[in-house]
Design a protein around this motif. Structure first.
Motif, PDB file in Angstrom:
ATOM      1  N   ILE A  12       0.832  -1.201   0.000  1.00  0.00           N
ATOM      2  CA  ILE A  12       0.000   0.000   0.000  1.00  0.00           C
ATOM      3  C   ILE A  12       0.866   1.249   0.000  1.00  0.00           C
ATOM      4  CG2 ILE A  12      -1.610   1.351   1.408  1.00  0.00           C
ATOM      5  CD1 ILE A  12      -2.899  -1.338   2.207  1.00  0.00           C
ATOM      6  N   ARG A  13       1.938   1.224   0.773  1.00  0.00           N
ATOM      7  CA  ARG A  13       2.838   2.383   0.820  1.00  0.00           C
ATOM      8  C   ARG A  13       3.531   2.624  -0.517  1.00  0.00           C
ATOM      9  NH1 ARG A  13       5.079   3.904   6.295  1.00  0.00           N
ATOM     10  NH2 ARG A  13       3.558   3.076   7.758  1.00  0.00           N
ATOM     11  N   VAL A  14       3.932   1.555  -1.198  1.00  0.00           N
ATOM     12  CA  VAL A  14       4.582   1.705  -2.501  1.00  0.00           C
ATOM     13  C   VAL A  14       3.591   2.272  -3.514  1.00  0.00           C
ATOM     14  CG1 VAL A  14       5.596   0.431  -4.426  1.00  0.00           C
ATOM     15  CG2 VAL A  14       6.320  -0.060  -2.094  1.00  0.00           C
ATOM     16  N   ILE A  15       2.361   1.790  -3.497  1.00  0.00           N
ATOM     17  CA  ILE A  15       1.336   2.297  -4.416  1.00  0.00           C
ATOM     18  C   ILE A  15       1.049   3.766  -4.144  1.00  0.00           C
ATOM     19  CG2 ILE A  15      -1.107   2.121  -5.038  1.00  0.00           C
ATOM     20  CD1 ILE A  15      -0.784  -0.946  -4.641  1.00  0.00           C
ATOM     21  N   LEU A  16       0.904   4.131  -2.870  1.00  0.00           N
ATOM     22  CA  LEU A  16       0.672   5.539  -2.534  1.00  0.00           C
ATOM     23  C   LEU A  16       1.845   6.416  -2.971  1.00  0.00           C
ATOM     24  CD1 LEU A  16      -0.981   5.436   1.004  1.00  0.00           C
ATOM     25  CD2 LEU A  16      -1.972   6.264  -1.123  1.00  0.00           C
ATOM     26  N   ALA A  17       3.053   5.941  -2.785  1.00  0.00           N
ATOM     27  CA  ALA A  17       4.228   6.708  -3.206  1.00  0.00           C
ATOM     28  C   ALA A  17       4.207   6.920  -4.712  1.00  0.00           C
ATOM     29  CB  ALA A  17       5.507   5.994  -2.780  1.00  0.00           C
ATOM     30  N   ALA A  39       7.862  14.366  -0.387  1.00  0.00           N
ATOM     31  CA  ALA A  39       8.523  13.969   0.865  1.00  0.00           C
ATOM     32  C   ALA A  39       7.849  12.728   1.443  1.00  0.00           C
ATOM     33  CB  ALA A  39       8.478  15.118   1.867  1.00  0.00           C
ATOM     34  N   PHE A  40       6.522  12.698   1.441  1.00  0.00           N
ATOM     35  CA  PHE A  40       5.811  11.522   1.925  1.00  0.00           C
ATOM     36  C   PHE A  40       6.112  10.307   1.055  1.00  0.00           C
ATOM     37  CE2 PHE A  40       2.848  14.273   4.355  1.00  0.00           C
ATOM     38  CZ  PHE A  40       2.945  13.612   5.570  1.00  0.00           C
ATOM     39  N   ALA A  41       6.206  10.498  -0.248  1.00  0.00           N
ATOM     40  CA  ALA A  41       6.520   9.395  -1.150  1.00  0.00           C
ATOM     41  C   ALA A  41       7.894   8.811  -0.816  1.00  0.00           C
ATOM     42  CB  ALA A  41       6.470   9.860  -2.598  1.00  0.00           C
ATOM     43  N   THR A  42       8.862   9.681  -0.550  1.00  0.00           N
ATOM     44  CA  THR A  42      10.204   9.233  -0.188  1.00  0.00           C
ATOM     45  C   THR A  42      10.180   8.442   1.123  1.00  0.00           C
ATOM     46  OG1 THR A  42      11.133  11.169  -1.289  1.00  0.00           O
ATOM     47  CG2 THR A  42      12.556   9.999   0.273  1.00  0.00           C
ATOM     48  N   ILE A  43       9.466   8.966   2.097  1.00  0.00           N
ATOM     49  CA  ILE A  43       9.366   8.289   3.393  1.00  0.00           C
ATOM     50  C   ILE A  43       8.672   6.942   3.240  1.00  0.00           C
ATOM     51  CG2 ILE A  43       8.285   8.401   5.671  1.00  0.00           C
ATOM     52  CD1 ILE A  43       8.771  11.496   5.486  1.00  0.00           C
ATOM     53  N   PHE A  44       7.588   6.896   2.473  1.00  0.00           N
ATOM     54  CA  PHE A  44       6.864   5.646   2.261  1.00  0.00           C
ATOM     55  C   PHE A  44       7.740   4.603   1.586  1.00  0.00           C
ATOM     56  CE2 PHE A  44       2.272   7.488   2.198  1.00  0.00           C
ATOM     57  CZ  PHE A  44       2.324   7.657   3.568  1.00  0.00           C
ATOM     58  N   LEU A  45       8.498   5.016   0.569  1.00  0.00           N
ATOM     59  CA  LEU A  45       9.374   4.064  -0.117  1.00  0.00           C
ATOM     60  C   LEU A  45      10.484   3.569   0.805  1.00  0.00           C
ATOM     61  CD1 LEU A  45       9.719   5.536  -3.705  1.00  0.00           C
ATOM     62  CD2 LEU A  45       8.576   3.428  -3.016  1.00  0.00           C
ATOM     63  N   LEU A  46      11.082   4.467   1.567  1.00  0.00           N
ATOM     64  CA  LEU A  46      12.163   4.088   2.469  1.00  0.00           C
ATOM     65  C   LEU A  46      11.669   3.113   3.543  1.00  0.00           C
ATOM     66  CD1 LEU A  46      15.103   4.481   3.373  1.00  0.00           C
ATOM     67  CD2 LEU A  46      14.308   6.364   4.777  1.00  0.00           C
ATOM     68  N   THR A  47      10.539   3.409   4.155  1.00  0.00           N
ATOM     69  CA  THR A  47      10.024   2.515   5.189  1.00  0.00           C
ATOM     70  C   THR A  47       9.581   1.177   4.600  1.00  0.00           C
ATOM     71  OG1 THR A  47       7.827   3.546   5.062  1.00  0.00           O
ATOM     72  CG2 THR A  47       9.342   4.355   6.765  1.00  0.00           C
ATOM     73  N   SER A  48       9.131   1.178   3.353  1.00  0.00           N
ATOM     74  CA  SER A  48       8.753  -0.082   2.711  1.00  0.00           C
ATOM     75  C   SER A  48       9.971  -0.952   2.441  1.00  0.00           C
ATOM     76  CB  SER A  48       8.021   0.184   1.399  1.00  0.00           C
ATOM     77  OG  SER A  48       6.779   0.790   1.651  1.00  0.00           O
ATOM     78  N   PHE A  52      10.258  -1.237   8.225  1.00  0.00           N
ATOM     79  CA  PHE A  52      10.170  -0.698   9.583  1.00  0.00           C
ATOM     80  C   PHE A  52       9.593   0.703   9.538  1.00  0.00           C
ATOM     81  CE2 PHE A  52      11.876   1.715  13.170  1.00  0.00           C
ATOM     82  CZ  PHE A  52      11.459   0.915  14.224  1.00  0.00           C
ATOM     83  N   CYS A  53       8.550   0.930  10.316  1.00  0.00           N
ATOM     84  CA  CYS A  53       7.971   2.261  10.461  1.00  0.00           C
ATOM     85  C   CYS A  53       8.248   2.747  11.877  1.00  0.00           C
ATOM     86  CB  CYS A  53       6.466   2.223  10.203  1.00  0.00           C
ATOM     87  SG  CYS A  53       5.687   3.837  10.386  1.00  0.00           S
ATOM     88  N   PRO A  54       8.939   3.870  12.037  1.00  0.00           N
ATOM     89  CA  PRO A  54       9.283   4.338  13.379  1.00  0.00           C
ATOM     90  C   PRO A  54       8.079   4.773  14.215  1.00  0.00           C
ATOM     91  CG  PRO A  54      10.175   5.812  11.687  1.00  0.00           C
ATOM     92  CD  PRO A  54       9.550   4.667  10.995  1.00  0.00           C
ATOM     93  N   LEU A  55       6.955   5.050  13.594  1.00  0.00           N
ATOM     94  CA  LEU A  55       5.762   5.433  14.352  1.00  0.00           C
ATOM     95  C   LEU A  55       5.026   4.229  14.943  1.00  0.00           C
ATOM     96  CD1 LEU A  55       4.208   8.240  12.135  1.00  0.00           C
ATOM     97  CD2 LEU A  55       5.425   8.477  14.280  1.00  0.00           C
ATOM     98  N   TYR A  56       5.168   3.076  14.328  1.00  0.00           N
ATOM     99  CA  TYR A  56       4.431   1.895  14.783  1.00  0.00           C
ATOM    100  C   TYR A  56       4.738   1.501  16.222  1.00  0.00           C
ATOM    101  CZ  TYR A  56       2.301   0.792  10.255  1.00  0.00           C
ATOM    102  OH  TYR A  56       1.544   0.815   9.121  1.00  0.00           O
ATOM    103  N   PRO A  57       5.999   1.453  16.662  1.00  0.00           N
ATOM    104  CA  PRO A  57       6.245   1.109  18.066  1.00  0.00           C
ATOM    105  C   PRO A  57       5.627   2.119  19.041  1.00  0.00           C
ATOM    106  CG  PRO A  57       8.271   0.925  16.815  1.00  0.00           C
ATOM    107  CD  PRO A  57       7.261   1.556  15.914  1.00  0.00           C
ATOM    108  N   LEU A  58       5.620   3.375  18.659  1.00  0.00           N
ATOM    109  CA  LEU A  58       5.025   4.396  19.527  1.00  0.00           C
ATOM    110  C   LEU A  58       3.525   4.205  19.669  1.00  0.00           C
ATOM    111  CD1 LEU A  58       6.917   7.540  18.213  1.00  0.00           C
ATOM    112  CD2 LEU A  58       7.379   6.254  20.290  1.00  0.00           C
TER     113      LEU A  58
END
Length: 67
Positions: A12-17, A39-48, A52-58
Motif C-alpha cells: 500500500i505504501r509503494v502504491i501511494l508513493a 517527501a511523503f513518497a520518499t518516506i513511504f518508499l524508504l520505510t517499505s 520498519f515504520c518508526p511510528l508503529y512502536p510508539l
C-alpha cells in the motif's frame, strides 16, 4: 530494528508513493503541497524497503506476521 510492517502494508505504501509521484510530475499537484507529497513518497518508499515504520512502536502497531 525489528521488522514491524507486513507485505500488505508495504504494498500500500509503494502504491501511494507512486500515486504521489505521478500527481506531482503530471502537474496535478504543484507548489508546497507537491513537495510535501514528494517527501511523503520518499518516506513511504524508504520505510517499505526496510520494513520498519518508526511510528508503529510508539502507537503499538505491528502488521508483520512473523515473530
Amino acid at each position: 530494528m525489528k521488522k514491524n510492517m507486513g507485505s500488505l502494508d508495504r504494498g500500500i505504501r509503494v502504491i501511494l508513493a507512486a500515486v504521489f509521484v505521478i500527481l506531482y510530475y503530471n502537474n496535478i499537484v504543484t507548489g508546497v503541497l507537491g513537495y510535501v507529497l514528494l517527501a511523503f513518497a520518499t518516506i513511504f518508499l524508504l520505510t517499505s524497503v526496510i520494513s520498519f515504520c518508526p511510528l508503529y512502536p510508539l502507537l503499538g502497531i505491528n502488521t508483520c506476521k512473523t515473530k
